[in-house]
Scaffold this active site. Structure first.
Site, short mmCIF file in Angstrom:
data_model
loop_
_atom_site.label_atom_id
_atom_site.label_comp_id
_atom_site.label_asym_id
_atom_site.label_seq_id
_atom_site.Cartn_x
_atom_site.Cartn_y
_atom_site.Cartn_z
N HIS A 133 23.09 -45.84 -35.82
CA HIS A 133 24.08 -44.79 -35.67
C HIS A 133 24.98 -45.12 -34.50
CE1 HIS A 133 22.97 -41.95 -38.78
NE2 HIS A 133 21.71 -42.03 -38.42
N ASP A 163 31.86 -44.67 -34.16
CA ASP A 163 32.15 -44.45 -35.58
C ASP A 163 33.63 -44.45 -35.88
OD1 ASP A 163 29.54 -44.34 -36.34
OD2 ASP A 163 29.46 -42.17 -36.64
#
Length: 405
Positions: A133, A163
């Protein structure tokens, strides 16, 4: 100059294989710019449990439902890829290939396709096949280690840095560059390998330059831009709010201390040994008034001071409101498309796509009748879906997508 309202990417077709995180955000950006983005959703959804009606990363898109594990699923995606300019997927390395929709299969059907791959670790390397992540990706690049107070733990910047900045935006840059090459004379399609670790590392280029030149210390809270400087940081106000100070240049700093009211008593800013005393003086002064009062003091000045607003407060900021930085669409307050274009502005044309809701329209517009063909379980033969106007899917012809569809 009057704009068309279609966006600069109007006419570009994008297939997005449904996923989570940076892939959908990148596809949303392309959709905001006018591309016809078709999201291929899977039966059962993404598994995150987010109500699709509120998933803004799916705005301006259309959705079809395809079971990639069914016999006909991969062929349906390949039919879409054959008619697309761009395909975006965010699976772990090798998954798309095992499903029969990897780059080789898609480029065989469409040699000018730009095949965008969005992952955290990239397509190769020791960690490529492992889960991850944002927080892990920015950790190993050194970016997370820069953020936070000295002597304290690193501060997590939500999932914006990895991200979306290091992932989505780099994927979009890569897709646009590859699309230009593919559409040039003699050009061809190619694979864009966008990894969050690569993009995040790239974002630290200036810091690495300063590090090499001796102008940056490799630890938190010890540098000009990481909160160590008392004139570049945040301070609490009397009501528990905060003000952000970024008075780096001398002329802006002079304006800052004058409006703050400590011009005659502040220690010299160039004396690093006095920085703690300067910080204490600034902090004490900020505690004498509320956030709103200090906002009024610094408003329209060159002191480089701004109130720290919450997500719900931000749309009401006078500057952002005047620019239309946020918009209300479908009952949801959301960031407006960015950046801006004088002749072909991006717009919010559609609410978040509902899984499978646009299958009939996409099948007609993209001339992919297999999306709606019903298969005979015994023979596998397609009987051909009838459109509302009485025509058959096999006889459908494309029509341009409209802003209300």
């Amino acid at each position: 100059m009057a704009g068309t309202g279609n966006g600069p990417m109007s006419g570009v077709r994008v297939v997005e294989l449904a996923g989570i995180g940076p892939g959908p955000f990148a596809a949303m950006l392309l959709a905001d710019l006018g591309a016809d983005v078709v999201r291929v959703d899977r039966p059962g959804g993404s598994g995150l449990g987010v109500d699709p009606a509120y998933d803004l990363t799916n705005r301006n898109k259309r959705s079809v439902l395809v079971d990639l594990k069914s016999a006909e699923g991969p062929g349906q995606v390949l039919d879409l890829a054959e008619r697309a300019d761009v395909l975006i997927e965010g699976y772990r390395p090798g998954v798309a290939e095992r499903l029969g929709i990897g780059p080789d299969a898609c480029l065989e059907r469409n040699p000018r396709l730009v095949y965008g791959r969005m992952t955290g670790w990239g397509q190769q390397g020791p960690l490529a096949a492992t889960a991850g992540h944002d927080i892990g990706y920015i950790a190993v690049t050194g970016a997370l280690g820069m953020i936070g107070p000295p002597g304290g733990p690193p501060a997590v910047p939500a999932n914006l840095l990895g991200d979306y900045a290091g992932g989505s935006l780099y994927l979009v840059v890569g897709v646009l560059a590859a699309l230009r090459h593919a559409q040039a004379e003699g050009g061809r399609g190619q694979v864009v390998d966008a990894a969050v670790v690569d993009g995040t590392a790239h974002l630290t280029a200036m810091i690495h330059a300063m590090l090499a030149a001796g102008g940056w210390q490799d630890r938190r809270g010890a540098n000009l831009l990481d909160g160590a400087a008392p004139f570049y940081g945040t301070y609490e106000t009397a009501d528990g709010g905060h003000m952000a100070v970024g008075a780096l240049e001398q002329r802006f700093y002079d304006e800052f201390v004058r409006l703050l009211g400590i011009e005659d008593e502040a220690p010299a800013r160039d004396d690093l040994a006095a920085w703690e005393d300067l910080r204490a003086a600034i902090a004490a002064r900020f505690k004498t008034r509320t956030r709103a009062q200090w906002t009024a003091v610094f408003e329209a000045s060159d002191a480089c001071v701004a109130p720290v607003l919450s997500l719900r407060e931000a749309p009401g900021h006078p500057h952002l409101a005047a620019r239309g930085t946020f918009a209300d669409h479908g009952g949801i307050t959301q960031p407006a498309p960015a950046p801006r274009f004088s002749a072909t502005p991006g717009t919010i044309r559609r609410p978040p796509a509902q899984p499978g809701a646009d299958t009939v329209d996409v099948a007609r517009d993209w001339e992919v009748p297999a999306l709606t063909d019903r298969r005979d379980p015994a023979s596998g033969a397609g009987r051909g879906t009838a459109w509302p106007d009485g025509t058959r899917a096999a006889d459908a012809r494309p029509r341009p997508p409209g802003p209300d569809r």
